[in-house]
Design a protein around this motif. Sequence first.
Motif, PDB file in Angstrom:
ATOM      1  N   GLU A 114       0.823  -1.202   0.000  1.00 46.25           N
ATOM      2  CA  GLU A 114       0.000   0.000   0.000  1.00 46.25           C
ATOM      3  C   GLU A 114       0.858   1.252   0.000  1.00 46.25           C
ATOM      4  N   GLU A 115       1.861   1.294   0.872  1.00 47.19           N
ATOM      5  CA  GLU A 115       2.730   2.466   0.935  1.00 47.19           C
ATOM      6  C   GLU A 115       3.533   2.622  -0.358  1.00 47.19           C
ATOM      7  N   PHE A 116       3.988   1.496  -0.910  1.00 46.39           N
ATOM      8  CA  PHE A 116       4.798   1.543  -2.130  1.00 46.39           C
ATOM      9  C   PHE A 116       3.987   2.104  -3.294  1.00 46.39           C
ATOM     10  N   SER A 117       2.714   1.776  -3.346  1.00 45.77           N
ATOM     11  CA  SER A 117       1.865   2.215  -4.460  1.00 45.77           C
ATOM     12  C   SER A 117       1.692   3.727  -4.498  1.00 45.77           C
ATOM     13  N   SER A 118       1.986   4.408  -3.404  1.00 42.49           N
ATOM     14  CA  SER A 118       1.828   5.867  -3.354  1.00 42.49           C
ATOM     15  C   SER A 118       3.074   6.604  -3.830  1.00 42.49           C
ATOM     16  N   ILE A 119       4.162   5.874  -4.100  1.00 44.23           N
ATOM     17  CA  ILE A 119       5.427   6.502  -4.488  1.00 44.23           C
ATOM     18  C   ILE A 119       5.474   6.710  -5.999  1.00 44.23           C
ATOM     19  N   PRO A 120       5.845   7.895  -6.462  1.00 45.23           N
ATOM     20  CA  PRO A 120       5.964   8.129  -7.910  1.00 45.23           C
ATOM     21  C   PRO A 120       7.030   7.224  -8.534  1.00 45.23           C
ATOM     22  N   VAL A 121       6.675   6.552  -9.620  1.00 46.64           N
ATOM     23  CA  VAL A 121       7.617   5.685 -10.333  1.00 46.64           C
ATOM     24  C   VAL A 121       8.269   6.509 -11.444  1.00 46.64           C
ATOM     25  N   LEU A 122       9.552   6.764 -11.311  1.00 43.98           N
ATOM     26  CA  LEU A 122      10.279   7.542 -12.315  1.00 43.98           C
ATOM     27  C   LEU A 122      10.517   6.716 -13.565  1.00 43.98           C
ATOM     28  N   SER A 123      10.744   5.437 -13.385  1.00 36.07           N
ATOM     29  CA  SER A 123      10.952   4.518 -14.497  1.00 36.07           C
ATOM     30  C   SER A 123      10.804   3.105 -13.968  1.00 36.07           C
ATOM     31  N   GLU A 124      10.118   2.254 -14.715  1.00 33.64           N
ATOM     32  CA  GLU A 124      10.018   0.862 -14.298  1.00 33.64           C
ATOM     33  C   GLU A 124      11.337   0.135 -14.522  1.00 33.64           C
ATOM     34  N   GLY A 125      12.158   0.677 -15.416  1.00 31.38           N
ATOM     35  CA  GLY A 125      13.515   0.180 -15.594  1.00 31.38           C
ATOM     36  C   GLY A 125      14.481   1.065 -14.823  1.00 31.38           C
ATOM     37  N   TYR A 126      15.759   0.997 -15.173  1.00 27.72           N
ATOM     38  CA  TYR A 126      16.730   1.860 -14.521  1.00 27.72           C
ATOM     39  C   TYR A 126      16.488   3.307 -14.949  1.00 27.72           C
ATOM     40  N   VAL A 127      16.815   4.241 -14.072  1.00 32.69           N
ATOM     41  CA  VAL A 127      16.476   5.639 -14.326  1.00 32.69           C
ATOM     42  C   VAL A 127      17.737   6.463 -14.566  1.00 32.69           C
ATOM     43  N   GLY A 128      17.632   7.416 -15.507  1.00 29.79           N
ATOM     44  CA  GLY A 128      18.747   8.290 -15.815  1.00 29.79           C
ATOM     45  C   GLY A 128      18.797   9.512 -14.915  1.00 29.79           C
ATOM     46  N   LYS A 129      19.922  10.228 -14.993  1.00 28.19           N
ATOM     47  CA  LYS A 129      20.162  11.368 -14.104  1.00 28.19           C
ATOM     48  C   LYS A 129      19.136  12.475 -14.300  1.00 28.19           C
ATOM     49  N   GLU A 130      18.724  12.711 -15.538  1.00 25.26           N
ATOM     50  CA  GLU A 130      17.815  13.823 -15.814  1.00 25.26           C
ATOM     51  C   GLU A 130      16.503  13.687 -15.048  1.00 25.26           C
ATOM     52  N   LEU A 131      15.924  12.488 -15.057  1.00 26.64           N
ATOM     53  CA  LEU A 131      14.671  12.273 -14.333  1.00 26.64           C
ATOM     54  C   LEU A 131      14.877  12.369 -12.828  1.00 26.64           C
ATOM     55  N   VAL A 132      16.013  11.871 -12.363  1.00 27.82           N
ATOM     56  CA  VAL A 132      16.313  11.938 -10.925  1.00 27.82           C
ATOM     57  C   VAL A 132      16.419  13.388 -10.479  1.00 27.82           C
ATOM     58  N   VAL A 133      17.210  14.169 -11.189  1.00 25.57           N
ATOM     59  CA  VAL A 133      17.421  15.574 -10.825  1.00 25.57           C
ATOM     60  C   VAL A 133      16.107  16.348 -10.919  1.00 25.57           C
ATOM     61  N   GLY A 134      15.256  15.958 -11.862  1.00 24.65           N
ATOM     62  CA  GLY A 134      13.987  16.647 -12.053  1.00 24.65           C
ATOM     63  C   GLY A 134      13.050  16.582 -10.859  1.00 24.65           C
ATOM     64  N   THR A 135      13.257  15.623  -9.975  1.00 23.25           N
ATOM     65  CA  THR A 135      12.416  15.527  -8.768  1.00 23.25           C
ATOM     66  C   THR A 135      12.904  16.439  -7.655  1.00 23.25           C
ATOM     67  N   ASP A 136      14.068  17.078  -7.839  1.00 27.78           N
ATOM     68  CA  ASP A 136      14.667  17.976  -6.843  1.00 27.78           C
ATOM     69  C   ASP A 136      14.818  17.293  -5.487  1.00 27.78           C
ATOM     70  N   PRO A 137      15.479  16.119  -5.460  1.00 28.15           N
ATOM     71  CA  PRO A 137      15.625  15.422  -4.181  1.00 28.15           C
ATOM     72  C   PRO A 137      16.759  15.998  -3.340  1.00 28.15           C
ATOM     73  N   ASP A 138      16.661  15.795  -2.043  1.00 24.29           N
ATOM     74  CA  ASP A 138      17.787  16.114  -1.168  1.00 24.29           C
ATOM     75  C   ASP A 138      18.864  15.038  -1.260  1.00 24.29           C
ATOM     76  N   ILE A 139      18.438  13.793  -1.581  1.00 24.29           N
ATOM     77  CA  ILE A 139      19.368  12.672  -1.544  1.00 24.29           C
ATOM     78  C   ILE A 139      18.896  11.560  -2.473  1.00 24.29           C
ATOM     79  N   VAL A 140      19.863  10.823  -3.028  1.00 24.73           N
ATOM     80  CA  VAL A 140      19.591   9.593  -3.772  1.00 24.73           C
ATOM     81  C   VAL A 140      20.187   8.449  -2.980  1.00 24.73           C
ATOM     82  N   VAL A 141      19.378   7.434  -2.723  1.00 22.27           N
ATOM     83  CA  VAL A 141      19.800   6.287  -1.918  1.00 22.27           C
ATOM     84  C   VAL A 141      19.639   5.017  -2.746  1.00 22.27           C
ATOM     85  N   GLY A 142      20.581   4.082  -2.607  1.00 25.28           N
ATOM     86  CA  GLY A 142      20.349   2.808  -3.267  1.00 25.28           C
ATOM     87  C   GLY A 142      21.573   2.018  -3.644  1.00 25.28           C
ATOM     88  N   ARG A 143      21.353   1.196  -4.654  1.00 28.85           N
ATOM     89  CA  ARG A 143      22.354   0.247  -5.147  1.00 28.85           C
ATOM     90  C   ARG A 143      23.531   0.987  -5.763  1.00 28.85           C
TER      91      ARG A 143
END
Length: 346
Positions: A114-143
């Motif tokens: 339920e909580e996961f379904s509320s999160i915006p999906v930037l890409s169902e595959g791997y995501v590029g820098k442009e889309l990441v930066v476009g969300t104006d995040p404070d941080i990127v976390v992950g693999r």
Amino acid sequence: MTISKIVKYFGLVAASSLLLGACGQENTTEDQTNTDNKSTEQIAGTTFPLTLDNYTASSEGAVFSEKEITYESSPKSIVANNQGTAELLIQLGLAEDIVGVAALYGEGDETVTEEFSSIPVLSEGYVGKELVVGTDPDIVVGRGQLFANAEWGTGTVEELNDLDIQTYIQATSTTGATFEDIYTDIDHLGKLFTVEEKAQQFSTDIKTRMDAIVAAVPDKQATLDYAYIFGAEGTDVNIYSGAADTYLNDALSYMDLENTFADVTGEISVEALLEADPDVLLLVNYTGGRDPKESLADLKANDALSSLTAIKEDHIYTIDYNQFWSYGYQILTGMEQLNTEMQSKN
């Protein structure tokens, strides 16, 4: 922290300094102490600036180097560069802070659907820098492998930092990682996002689950060799060494399973697979890949593989990509399922 956030931050500091002056502070020593205290912020037991031992990755995301990172404040908006990372953050109570997720390549954790379904999906595959930066995040976390200068990468740690975006690479995703590194990640994320109590409880839950997995392995079971298969079609077989995935290999060792190609890099030939003759084949199922049932049928019908012990004894087990290659707690679910299937054939 964006430029607007920086301006706002220093504006508040300046306003506070003016207020202190207006109050007529006469003790210069006390004035200095109050000013010094403005450089730190304490939230829920965590003092900022917070310095953590983390990593940076080479431009192609393959080689990791240790890097000490200082976070000036607790990030409020997060991009998770893969599904499993988002699920881990949700477990820590951070669903509302995640502004984007990508790389949805396997089964999700049903406990956080339920909580996961509320999160915006930037890409169902791997995501590029442009889309990441476009969300104006404070941080990127992950693999860690996804912090790369490539179409499929979020950008390198340095590139993101230059854009005033912080990073956190999961220790579990680095070469040389062990299962114990999951506790390091949870501890660090708990401090960074000021959810230390939730983090401590979740670490306890993980240890309890792993203890149960170990207890379920029969005492009589000898160590079994395994190999990863990323699909088969006709006589073509995609054999993956998993040499760099030390977190996975170490976790599976708790079940007395040993990666037969743990020290091999590069492509693995069918001849090498036949020579190694592992006891178990782990067939990887991932979104967008071939139906594992079809791959399984082709493996069994391949005359060139008919001498393999795993095929003759029907010790081929399907594992889920998200559970294993998100480098998080979901591997426990995969191990629990694998353990149940293996014991049902003994």
